[in-house]
Design an enzyme around this catalytic site. Structure first.
Site, PDB file in Angstrom:
ATOM      1  N   LYS A  72       0.803  -1.230   0.000  1.00  0.00           N
ATOM      2  CA  LYS A  72       0.000   0.000   0.000  1.00  0.00           C
ATOM      3  C   LYS A  72       0.838   1.283   0.000  1.00  0.00           C
ATOM      4  O   LYS A  72       0.405   2.301  -0.544  1.00  0.00           O
ATOM      5  CB  LYS A  72      -0.964   0.007   1.191  1.00  0.00           C
ATOM      6  CG  LYS A  72      -2.076  -1.026   1.065  1.00  0.00           C
ATOM      7  CD  LYS A  72      -3.073  -0.887   2.198  1.00  0.00           C
ATOM      8  CE  LYS A  72      -4.156  -1.942   2.108  1.00  0.00           C
ATOM      9  NZ  LYS A  72      -5.188  -1.754   3.135  1.00  0.00           N
ATOM     10  N   ASN A  93      -4.652   1.879  -1.919  1.00  0.00           N
ATOM     11  CA  ASN A  93      -5.134   0.494  -2.018  1.00  0.00           C
ATOM     12  C   ASN A  93      -5.960   0.269  -3.285  1.00  0.00           C
ATOM     13  O   ASN A  93      -6.462  -0.820  -3.520  1.00  0.00           O
ATOM     14  CB  ASN A  93      -5.960   0.111  -0.785  1.00  0.00           C
ATOM     15  CG  ASN A  93      -7.344   0.722  -0.801  1.00  0.00           C
ATOM     16  OD1 ASN A  93      -7.542   1.799  -1.354  1.00  0.00           O
ATOM     17  ND2 ASN A  93      -8.303   0.051  -0.192  1.00  0.00           N
ATOM     18  N   ASP A 108      -9.970   2.487   1.708  1.00  0.00           N
ATOM     19  CA  ASP A 108     -10.143   1.859   3.028  1.00  0.00           C
ATOM     20  C   ASP A 108     -11.083   2.686   3.896  1.00  0.00           C
ATOM     21  O   ASP A 108     -12.093   2.192   4.397  1.00  0.00           O
ATOM     22  CB  ASP A 108      -8.787   1.736   3.751  1.00  0.00           C
ATOM     23  CG  ASP A 108      -8.012   0.496   3.338  1.00  0.00           C
ATOM     24  OD1 ASP A 108      -8.642  -0.477   2.898  1.00  0.00           O
ATOM     25  OD2 ASP A 108      -6.775   0.508   3.461  1.00  0.00           O
ATOM     26  N   GLY A 131      -6.445   1.577  17.678  1.00  0.00           N
ATOM     27  CA  GLY A 131      -5.467   1.138  16.685  1.00  0.00           C
ATOM     28  C   GLY A 131      -4.845   2.316  15.955  1.00  0.00           C
ATOM     29  O   GLY A 131      -5.421   3.411  15.900  1.00  0.00           O
ATOM     30  N   ALA A 132      -3.648   2.075  15.386  1.00  0.00           N
ATOM     31  CA  ALA A 132      -2.960   3.150  14.654  1.00  0.00           C
ATOM     32  C   ALA A 132      -2.227   2.593  13.439  1.00  0.00           C
ATOM     33  O   ALA A 132      -1.212   3.130  13.014  1.00  0.00           O
ATOM     34  CB  ALA A 132      -1.987   3.876  15.587  1.00  0.00           C
ATOM     35  N   GLY A 133      -2.763   1.526  12.861  1.00  0.00           N
ATOM     36  CA  GLY A 133      -2.196   0.956  11.640  1.00  0.00           C
ATOM     37  C   GLY A 133      -2.778   1.619  10.405  1.00  0.00           C
ATOM     38  O   GLY A 133      -3.389   2.704  10.487  1.00  0.00           O
ATOM     39  N   GLY A 134      -2.619   0.962   9.262  1.00  0.00           N
ATOM     40  CA  GLY A 134      -3.075   1.530   7.995  1.00  0.00           C
ATOM     41  C   GLY A 134      -4.569   1.778   7.941  1.00  0.00           C
ATOM     42  O   GLY A 134      -5.022   2.819   7.445  1.00  0.00           O
ATOM     43  N   ALA A 135      -5.362   0.839   8.469  1.00  0.00           N
ATOM     44  CA  ALA A 135      -6.832   1.008   8.439  1.00  0.00           C
ATOM     45  C   ALA A 135      -7.236   2.184   9.313  1.00  0.00           C
ATOM     46  O   ALA A 135      -8.053   3.023   8.912  1.00  0.00           O
ATOM     47  CB  ALA A 135      -7.525  -0.269   8.903  1.00  0.00           C
TER      48      ALA A 135
END
Length: 287
Positions: A72, A93, A108, A131-135
C-alpha cells in the site's frame, strides 16, 4: 460474428499472500450479476516484482487494480498521480488506469465511511478509534474530512497514535487527540462511535480488544473493521449492552463498490457482494 466480443475488461489485486482474500469471489459475482464482461484477477505479487506488476497491468490495458498488504505504501513510487485522500493518508489500495496513466486512491476509509453512514452521519460526532495501523489512519482521515467533531486515537505505541491525530488536525477541520492504551482502556463519556481498527478478532470469534466493556453506553455505535468473523466478540458484547453493532463486511463490500465505480463508472449490487461473502464465511444473513 462481427458483434461478438471475446475480450474481457481486466481488473484485479496485487498482494502477498493472496490465497485467502475472498474479494475476487465477491467482485466477480457482482460483475456477473450486472452482466459486465469483466474479470478480477487475484495476483500474488512479491515486493521485488511490484514495479513490474504495475507496468504489466498498464501494458495489458487493465482498467485498474487493488493493492493490498504489503504494497500500500511501496506502490506510490510506481504511480503517476495520487488523489488528495491517498496523499494525506500516505497509502494507496486502489489504482485506476486511464490512457496509460496510473492514479492512486485509498478506499479503506471511504469504504468504512459509507458503511457508517448507513447508521449515522459522523459529522459533529465524537469518535473513539482503537489502533494506529493503515486502516486506522485511512478511517481517521476520512472521518476528519467528513466533519467529525473529535477523534481520539488509542494505541500502545503513543507516537503512532500521535502521527494519526496530527494528520487529522493538519488536513481537516476536526479535533484529534490521543489516549495511551494501558491495561483495559476506558471509553470516555459522551463518545458517539467506538471503532476497532486493530486486527484483534480476525479469524478468532473469542478474541477481544482490551477495553473496559462496562464503559460502553447504550445507544453508542460500535464498529469493527474485521470481516471474518463478521460478528466479532466485541460486536456481540456491544449488542448486549444496547449498542448498535456495525460489522466489517460493510466496509469490505463498500470498498469493492467504490473501487469498481472508479474503474468502470458503474455501481455494482452491494447485496450480491455481501451475500457472496456471507456464504464464504458461513454466516447467516442476520448479523
Amino acid at each position: 460474428m462481427s458483434d461478438q466480443n471475446f475480450r474481457s475488461i481486466l481488473t484485479g489485486s496485487f498482494s502477498t499472500p493472496c490465497a485467502d482474500n475472498p474479494t475476487v469471489a465477491m467482485i466477480e459475482a457482482a460483475y456477473h450479476h450486472a452482466g459486465i464482461d469483466a474479470r478480477y484477477i487475484n495476483c500474488d505479487v512479491q515486493a521485488s516484482n511490484l514495479a513490474d506488476a504495475v507496468k504489466g497491468a498498464v501494458a495489458m490495458e487493465w482498467v485498474g487494480f487493488k493493492c493490498s498488504l504489503p504494497h500500500k505504501v511501496a506502490v506510490i513510487e510506481h504511480l503517476d498521480a495520487l488523489t488528495d485522500a491517498a496523499r494525506i493518508i500516505g497509502a494507496v489500495n486502489c489504482v485506476t488506469i486511464r490512457d496509460g496513466r496510473t492514479i492512486g486512491n485509498n478506499t479503506d476509509g471511504k469504504g468504512f465511511l459509507a458503511s457508517l453512514k448507513d447508521v449515522v452521519d459522523p459529522a459533529g460526532k465524537k469518535i473513539f478509534l482503537l489502533g494506529a495501523g493503515g486502516a486506522a489512519r485511512a478511517i481517521a482521515v476520512e472521518l476528519g474530512l467528513a466533519g467529525a467533531a473529535h477523534i481520539t486515537v488509542v494505541n500502545r505505541d503513543a507516537a503512532k497514535a500521535e502521527t494519526i491525530a496530527a494528520l487529522v488536525r493538519d488536513n481537516t477541520d476536526s479535533e484529534a487527540t490521543t489516549t495511551p492504551w494501558e491495561g483495559k482502556v476506558q471509553i470516555p463519556v459522551g463518545t458517539d462511535v467506538v471503532i476497532n481498527a486493530t486486527s484483534v478478532g480476525l479469524g478468532d470469534a473469542n478474541a477481544l480488544p482490551e477495553i473496559d466493556l462496562s464503559t460502553l453506553k447504550k445507544g453508542q455505535i460500535v464498529a469493527d473493521v474485521i470481516p471474518n468473523p463478521p460478528m466479532t466478540r466485541l460486536l456481540r458484547e456491544a449488542r448486549e449492552k444496547g449498542c448498535t453493532p456495525l460489522d466489517g463486511l460493510g466496509m469490505l463490500v463498500n470498498q469493492g463498490v467504490i473501487g469498481v465505480e472508479l474503474w468502470l463508472g458503474k455501481t455494482l449490487d452491494a447485496d450480491v457482494m455481501k451475500k457472496t461473502l456471507r456464504d464464504i464465511f458461513g454466516v447467516s444473513g442476520a448479523s
